[in-house]
Design a protein around this motif. Structure first.
Motif, PDB file in Angstrom:
ATOM      1  N   THR A 162       4.688  -9.331   4.918  1.00 17.77           N
ATOM      2  CA  THR A 162       3.896  -8.626   5.906  1.00 17.77           C
ATOM      3  C   THR A 162       4.721  -7.450   6.399  1.00 17.77           C
ATOM      4  O   THR A 162       5.936  -7.413   6.213  1.00 17.77           O
ATOM      5  N   HIS A 163       4.039  -6.475   7.012  1.00 17.25           N
ATOM      6  CA  HIS A 163       4.764  -5.295   7.488  1.00 17.25           C
ATOM      7  C   HIS A 163       4.271  -4.932   8.880  1.00 17.25           C
ATOM      8  O   HIS A 163       3.088  -4.976   9.166  1.00 17.25           O
ATOM      9  N   MET A 164       5.211  -4.588   9.744  1.00 14.27           N
ATOM     10  CA  MET A 164       4.852  -4.155  11.102  1.00 14.27           C
ATOM     11  C   MET A 164       5.654  -2.917  11.448  1.00 14.27           C
ATOM     12  O   MET A 164       6.848  -2.865  11.223  1.00 14.27           O
ATOM     13  N   CYS A 165       4.958  -1.920  12.030  1.00 13.81           N
ATOM     14  CA  CYS A 165       5.589  -0.611  12.201  1.00 13.81           C
ATOM     15  C   CYS A 165       6.274  -0.397  13.527  1.00 13.81           C
ATOM     16  O   CYS A 165       6.453   0.726  13.909  1.00 13.81           O
ATOM     17  N   TYR A 166       6.534  -1.380  14.295  1.00 16.89           N
ATOM     18  CA  TYR A 166       7.106  -1.070  15.601  1.00 16.89           C
ATOM     19  C   TYR A 166       8.411  -1.810  15.750  1.00 16.89           C
ATOM     20  O   TYR A 166       8.853  -2.509  14.848  1.00 16.89           O
ATOM     21  N   GLY A 179       1.225   2.551  -4.821  1.00 17.93           N
ATOM     22  CA  GLY A 179       1.308   3.850  -4.148  1.00 17.93           C
ATOM     23  C   GLY A 179       0.136   4.236  -3.268  1.00 17.93           C
ATOM     24  O   GLY A 179       0.201   5.216  -2.550  1.00 17.93           O
ATOM     25  N   GLU A 180      -0.967   3.454  -3.331  1.00 17.76           N
ATOM     26  CA  GLU A 180      -2.107   3.659  -2.418  1.00 17.76           C
ATOM     27  C   GLU A 180      -2.787   5.030  -2.526  1.00 17.76           C
ATOM     28  O   GLU A 180      -3.387   5.503  -1.547  1.00 17.76           O
ATOM     29  N   ALA A 181      -2.719   5.649  -3.698  1.00 17.97           N
ATOM     30  CA  ALA A 181      -3.356   6.971  -3.853  1.00 17.97           C
ATOM     31  C   ALA A 181      -4.848   6.920  -3.543  1.00 17.97           C
ATOM     32  O   ALA A 181      -5.420   7.876  -3.023  1.00 17.97           O
ATOM     33  N   ILE A 218       0.601  -8.163   3.217  1.00 19.69           N
ATOM     34  CA  ILE A 218      -0.543  -8.060   4.130  1.00 19.69           C
ATOM     35  C   ILE A 218      -0.045  -7.365   5.395  1.00 19.69           C
ATOM     36  O   ILE A 218       0.664  -7.957   6.203  1.00 19.69           O
ATOM     37  N   ASP A 219      -0.413  -6.095   5.546  1.00 24.70           N
ATOM     38  CA  ASP A 219       0.095  -5.288   6.658  1.00 24.70           C
ATOM     39  C   ASP A 219      -0.559  -5.693   7.972  1.00 24.70           C
ATOM     40  O   ASP A 219      -1.779  -5.786   8.064  1.00 24.70           O
ATOM     41  N   GLU A 220       0.267  -5.901   8.976  1.00 25.75           N
ATOM     42  CA  GLU A 220      -0.273  -6.146  10.321  1.00 25.75           C
ATOM     43  C   GLU A 220       0.344  -5.162  11.308  1.00 25.75           C
ATOM     44  O   GLU A 220       0.969  -5.529  12.305  1.00 25.75           O
ATOM     45  N   ALA A 221       0.152  -3.883  10.994  1.00 27.67           N
ATOM     46  CA  ALA A 221       0.747  -2.811  11.787  1.00 27.67           C
ATOM     47  C   ALA A 221       0.306  -2.861  13.248  1.00 27.67           C
ATOM     48  O   ALA A 221       1.017  -2.408  14.134  1.00 27.67           O
ATOM     49  N   ALA A 222      -0.862  -3.389  13.512  1.00 25.22           N
ATOM     50  CA  ALA A 222      -1.414  -3.304  14.873  1.00 25.22           C
ATOM     51  C   ALA A 222      -1.465  -4.652  15.587  1.00 25.22           C
ATOM     52  O   ALA A 222      -2.160  -4.807  16.574  1.00 25.22           O
ATOM     53  N   THR A 275       9.492  -0.679  -1.243  1.00 17.36           N
ATOM     54  CA  THR A 275       8.951   0.295  -0.292  1.00 17.36           C
ATOM     55  C   THR A 275       7.744  -0.346   0.383  1.00 17.36           C
ATOM     56  O   THR A 275       7.325  -1.437   0.009  1.00 17.36           O
ATOM     57  N   ILE A 276       7.172   0.335   1.363  1.00 20.04           N
ATOM     58  CA  ILE A 276       6.172  -0.319   2.208  1.00 20.04           C
ATOM     59  C   ILE A 276       4.757  -0.186   1.643  1.00 20.04           C
ATOM     60  O   ILE A 276       3.834  -0.859   2.090  1.00 20.04           O
ATOM     61  N   GLY A 277       4.558   0.683   0.691  1.00 21.96           N
ATOM     62  CA  GLY A 277       3.235   0.706   0.057  1.00 21.96           C
ATOM     63  C   GLY A 277       2.798   2.064  -0.414  1.00 21.96           C
ATOM     64  O   GLY A 277       2.524   2.281  -1.584  1.00 21.96           O
ATOM     65  N   SER A 278       2.718   3.030   0.541  1.00 18.79           N
ATOM     66  CA  SER A 278       2.153   4.311   0.119  1.00 18.79           C
ATOM     67  C   SER A 278       3.241   5.257  -0.360  1.00 18.79           C
ATOM     68  O   SER A 278       4.368   5.229   0.132  1.00 18.79           O
ATOM     69  N   GLY A 283       0.806  -6.613  -4.461  1.00 20.13           N
ATOM     70  CA  GLY A 283      -0.575  -6.388  -4.047  1.00 20.13           C
ATOM     71  C   GLY A 283      -0.519  -5.916  -2.604  1.00 20.13           C
ATOM     72  O   GLY A 283       0.330  -6.370  -1.839  1.00 20.13           O
ATOM     73  N   MET A 284      -1.395  -5.000  -2.217  1.00 20.96           N
ATOM     74  CA  MET A 284      -1.239  -4.340  -0.921  1.00 20.96           C
ATOM     75  C   MET A 284      -2.532  -4.422  -0.111  1.00 20.96           C
ATOM     76  O   MET A 284      -3.552  -3.857  -0.513  1.00 20.96           O
ATOM     77  N   LEU A 285      -2.499  -5.148   0.994  1.00 25.11           N
ATOM     78  CA  LEU A 285      -3.715  -5.345   1.787  1.00 25.11           C
ATOM     79  C   LEU A 285      -3.458  -5.071   3.262  1.00 25.11           C
ATOM     80  O   LEU A 285      -2.328  -5.165   3.724  1.00 25.11           O
ATOM     81  N   ASP A 306      11.333   2.412   6.719  1.00 27.87           N
ATOM     82  CA  ASP A 306      10.652   1.930   7.922  1.00 27.87           C
ATOM     83  C   ASP A 306       9.168   1.665   7.718  1.00 27.87           C
ATOM     84  O   ASP A 306       8.590   0.784   8.327  1.00 27.87           O
ATOM     85  N   CYS A 307       8.530   2.531   6.920  1.00 29.46           N
ATOM     86  CA  CYS A 307       7.075   2.444   6.806  1.00 29.46           C
ATOM     87  C   CYS A 307       6.666   3.133   5.499  1.00 29.46           C
ATOM     88  O   CYS A 307       7.521   3.501   4.691  1.00 29.46           O
ATOM     89  N   GLY A 308       5.350   3.301   5.329  1.00 30.07           N
ATOM     90  CA  GLY A 308       4.840   3.944   4.124  1.00 30.07           C
ATOM     91  C   GLY A 308       5.261   5.405   4.042  1.00 30.07           C
ATOM     92  O   GLY A 308       5.612   6.022   5.043  1.00 30.07           O
TER      93      GLY A 308
HETATM   94  N1  GLN Z   1       1.048  -0.124   3.394  1.00 34.22           N
HETATM   95  C1  GLN Z   1       0.869   0.936   4.333  1.00 34.22           C
HETATM   96  C2  GLN Z   1       1.576   2.193   3.860  1.00 34.22           C
HETATM   97  O1  GLN Z   1       2.574   2.068   3.215  1.00 34.22           O
HETATM   98  C3  GLN Z   1       1.402   0.549   5.682  1.00 34.22           C
HETATM   99  C4  GLN Z   1       1.185   1.613   6.701  1.00 34.22           C
HETATM  100  C5  GLN Z   1       1.452   1.163   8.103  1.00 34.22           C
HETATM  101  O2  GLN Z   1       2.010   0.111   8.328  1.00 34.22           O
HETATM  102  N2  GLN Z   1       1.071   1.939   9.078  1.00 34.22           N
HETATM  103  O3  GLN Z   1       1.156   3.291   4.163  1.00 34.22           O
END
Ligand code: GLN
Ligand code: ZN
Length: 757
Positions: free
Chosen positions: A643-647, A486-488, A601-605, A433-436, A553-555, A728-730
């Motif tokens: 890495t993760h990108m949301c678009y 889970g990023e709580a 290492i998320d690079e959503a933006a 999963t993506i993290g959260s 690890g989630m950054l 797709d995302c968190g």
């Molecule tokens: N790791 C973040 C999450 O799962 C990524 C969120 C995002 O890319 N906008 O919420």
């Protein structure tokens, strides 16, 4: 005498009154009249704040988005809105869509939303077909003009211009949008006529696309449009912002309008040229106060620039912020807890208007008339320049000493992949999963209580660990392959890190509209960035202690932290990004040293940061990619970097994505039927990819077969050995009741494919 005006004021309200009024109305708790009252009182309040200016903007206020307002003004709401509904209902149907409730009540899809130039504001995309007809609906605008006039203000109407309006929209039938110009111009003329009849002297007509690269066709459209509108009995201030005019400079100067506004911050180097080109009857409005950042203006320096121009232009010089103040928080006075030293360097919308008045007074009555304020401003500017909070020599030295090798992995991807697989032993189509995970009320409450000091460290830690354990247990039950904690503990993916880094400040009420009722509170990066200590290690280590399966690890990556913050204006963005990249690099290395095998290492933006002009893209992408690599690549081959990108638009940046060289990239694809993987295929993208198979934006639970089909579509484009399986995302905005069955179906889809393919 110079005149002052403003291009637009933030709509949301100091206490986000508009947000709450809208949401109450949408929930059915209040009626339209109450909402209209809130709108009116906000407008009156905002004009009162701007009362000292020579002109007050009217038409900048909006219940959702000014581009959608323009669509309604021109009778061009999407065809699917209910023709029998009242105008307000139609407006919200277009902005938010409407769920179908029974056989006769059809579902109405919301208009598409996209980013407004290079800002974090989103507008609703106008829709066109070859058949589109326009009709004038100026009632709302005229009503607001009257409101302003009756309150004693000099109303300057604000309109989005016809050429930019067409450019920002989307043709639904592949027809040429520009063919609509001749239909739209009479409607604009009619509206301008009505404004004139209602006593409006000036119209600010926004044509921000003049700062982008325009084809000849679009340049000609400007000629056609403005020669036609020149017949209207009203003065037009052709308004540009966000950048330089460059090849459109002569065009913008020569169009038959009564005035021109330029962004004197981003296009400072064009001022002289504009003054030279501008016909001698025209007003020049200089956007001299930065409408995109939160720093105090160096007023003395601004006056050095303005005084000779004032001598030359005299009454023809107007002053304004560079763009609408929509993009900055409203009032510094709403900040009670901001560090006093940092606060002294800042100006929000209200303060920016004060600065504007001060500049005008200095020009009109001489610097002596405001000597005290100018001296004060000079001191504040100097305090910031000299502050040790801003300048940390150790950080600067470390940045200068960066060696190219620090951005490189030890081996190339093929070799790393083998080493990692030998260690991780993941099945084909690994699931993750993506993290959260869902941010439940309990989690929010715990964080809030902790923030307010109502619970102590130990209590908080215990509660968060319980949440982590819950998430890990769930993932083990679901039989996911690579787990997350889970990023709580995180309220926001940027704020969480900013709060633990040096060089960041946070506001209590520094809200900026992102879209509709949604606001964000960007951190302020004021100084050299460094990491006093580990930020995530304890949580991840705890999560990993609960299972033998790998926990990621989630950054958040440096480019995303940069792009979602207000940044310093005293050094290039690239420099600030490099500093952040070193701080996060340390966290990556600490994670590796604590036994974490996979780091995301998320690079959503990353894509959001692309400059307006394509000619500047490469330079941005070069330093952005380099920053990511500095962050990611301090590890050994054995550590897997995700890495993760949301678009879902990678066409323009696929080369940069490949250069980032993450071992695994997870992206948003579920709504595009895997078509966006074409660009990865065509590029021969070698590393692993996790195309999202589950749209997390919707509460719907995707059926297993649907995800199987998507994965098969993916496997047609990408070697199956490269494929990962993930949402797709968190999942933080979802509820566990939705997440569990969805992930269960996702995991069985992956298992099915392992057997089939
Ligand atoms: N790791 C973040 C999450 O799962 C990524 C969120 C995002 O890319 N906008 O919420
Ligand atoms: Zn995402």
């Amino acid at each position: 005498m110079v005149s002052t005006h403003n291009l637009g004021f933030p709509r949301i309200g100091r206490q986000r009154e508009l947000k709450f009024a809208l949401e109450q109305f949408w929930r059915g708790e209040t009626n339209a009249e109450t909402l209209q009252e809130t709108g009116k009182s906000l407008r009156l309040h905002h004009w009162a704040v701007q009362a000292e200016l020579d002109w007050q903007p009217v038409g900048d206020f909006s219940f959702y988005d000014h581009v959608l307002d323009t669509s309604q003004l021109l009778g061009n709401l999407p065809a699917r809105v209910d023709k029998n509904a009242d105008t307000l209902s139609q407006y919200f149907q277009a902005s938010r869509g409407q769920a179908g409730t029974n056989c006769c009540n059809h579902q109405i899809a919301a208009a598409e939303m996209t980013k407004w130039f290079d800002t974090n504001y989103h507008y609703l995309v106008p829709e066109f077909t070859a058949q589109t007809d326009f009709t004038a609906h100026p009632e709302r605008l005229l009503k607001q003009v009257k409101e302003a006039q009756s309150a004693g203000h000099q109303a300057k109407a604000v309109l989005l211009g016809p050429v930019s309006y067409l450019w920002l929209g989307k043709s639904k039938d592949e027809s040429n949008k520009l063919a609509l110009l001749e239909k739209i111009l009479p409607i604009y003329a009619e509206i301008l006529g009505q404004l004139a009849a209602n006593g409006v002297e000036w119209v600010q007509i926004d044509e921000p696309i003049l700062v982008t690269e325009l084809s000849l066709e679009w340049q000609q459209a400007f000629q056609t449009a403005y020669f036609s509108l020149a017949k209207s009995p009203i003065k037009l201030l052709l308004t540009t912002y966000f950048g330089q005019l460059q090849q459109n400079l002569q065009l913008a100067c020569e169009l038959p309008t009564a005035g021109l506004h330029i962004d004197a911050i981003n296009a400072a180097n064009e001022i002289t040229q504009v003054v030279d080109w501008l016909p001698s009857h025209k007003v020049l409005s200089l956007g001299i106060i930065n409408g995109r950042n939160i720093w105090k203006t160096d007023l003395n320096q601004a006056l050095d620039l303005l005084e000779p121009l004032h001598k030359r232009l005299v009454d023809r010089l107007w002053l304004a912020p560079s763009c609408s103040l929509l993009h900055v928080p409203i009032d510094l006075a709403s900040e009670q807890n901001l560090d006093t030293e940092v606060r002294d360097w800042l100006a929000f919308a209200v303060q920016k208007l004060d600065e504007l008045q001060l500049l005008a007074k200095a020009l009109n009555s001489g610097r002596e008339s405001v000597a005290e304020q100018l001296a004060e401003n000079r001191q504040a500017i100097q305090r910031r320049q000299r502050s040790i909070r801003v300048h940390n020599p150790a950080v600067k030295q470390r940045c200068e000493a960066i060696q190219p090798e620090q951005a490189l992995r030890q081996s190339d991807y093929a070799q790393r992949a083998k080493i990692q697989q030998a260690d991780l032993q993941l099945p084909a189509f690994p699931t993750t999963t993506i993290g959260s995970f869902p941010q439940t009320n309990l989690i929010r409450q715990a964080r809030k209580q902790y923030r307010l000091g109502l619970i102590g460290d130990a209590d908080y830690k215990q509660q968060m660990q319980a949440e982590i354990r819950y998430a890990i247990d769930k993932q083990l039950d679901l039989d996911l392959d690579v787990l997350v904690h889970g990023e709580a503990e995180r309220n926001d993916m940027v704020e969480y890190f900013g709060q633990q880094l040096q060089g960041f400040a946070f506001t209590d009420n520094g809200w900026v509209q992102s879209y509709g009722s949604r606001c964000v509170k960007p951190p302020i990066i004021f100084g050299d960035v460094s990491r006093p200590g580990p930020m995530t290690i304890e949580w991840i280590r705890y999560a990993q202690s609960l299972t033998d399966k790998p926990v990621k690890g989630m950054l958040t990556g440096p480019v995303t932290i940069l792009n979602w913050s207000f940044v310093r204006d005293d050094q290039p963005r690239s420099e600030t990004c490099k500093q952040i990249s070193l701080a996060i690099r340390d966290e990556v290395i600490d994670l590796e040293n604590s036994g974490v095998k996979i780091i995301q290492i998320d690079e959503a933006a990353l894509r959001e940061g692309l400059p307006l002009r394509q000619s500047q893209w490469q330079e941005y992408l070069d330093w952005a990619v380099e920053s990511f690599k500095i962050t990611a690549n301090g590890v050994t081959d054995k550590t897997q970097i995700h890495t993760h990108m949301c678009y879902s638009e990678f066409n323009d940046i696929i080369e940069a994505i490949a250069a980032m060289d993450a071992d695994v990239i997870t992206i948003e694809t579920s709504r595009s039927q895997m078509e966006l993987l074409d660009v990865f295929r065509d590029f021969d993208y070698p590393n692993a990819i996790g195309p999202g198979v589950y749209d997390i934006h919707s509460p719907n639970i995707p059926p297993e077969q649907w995800m199987v089909d998507l994965l098969k579509l993916a496997a047609k484009r990408i070697d199956k050995q490269q494929l990962w399986v993930n949402p797709d995302c968190g999942l933080k905005t979802r509820r566990w009741e939705e997440v569990e069955p969805a992930l269960k179906a996702m995991v069985s889809a992956a298992k099915l494919l392992r057997d089939q393919l």
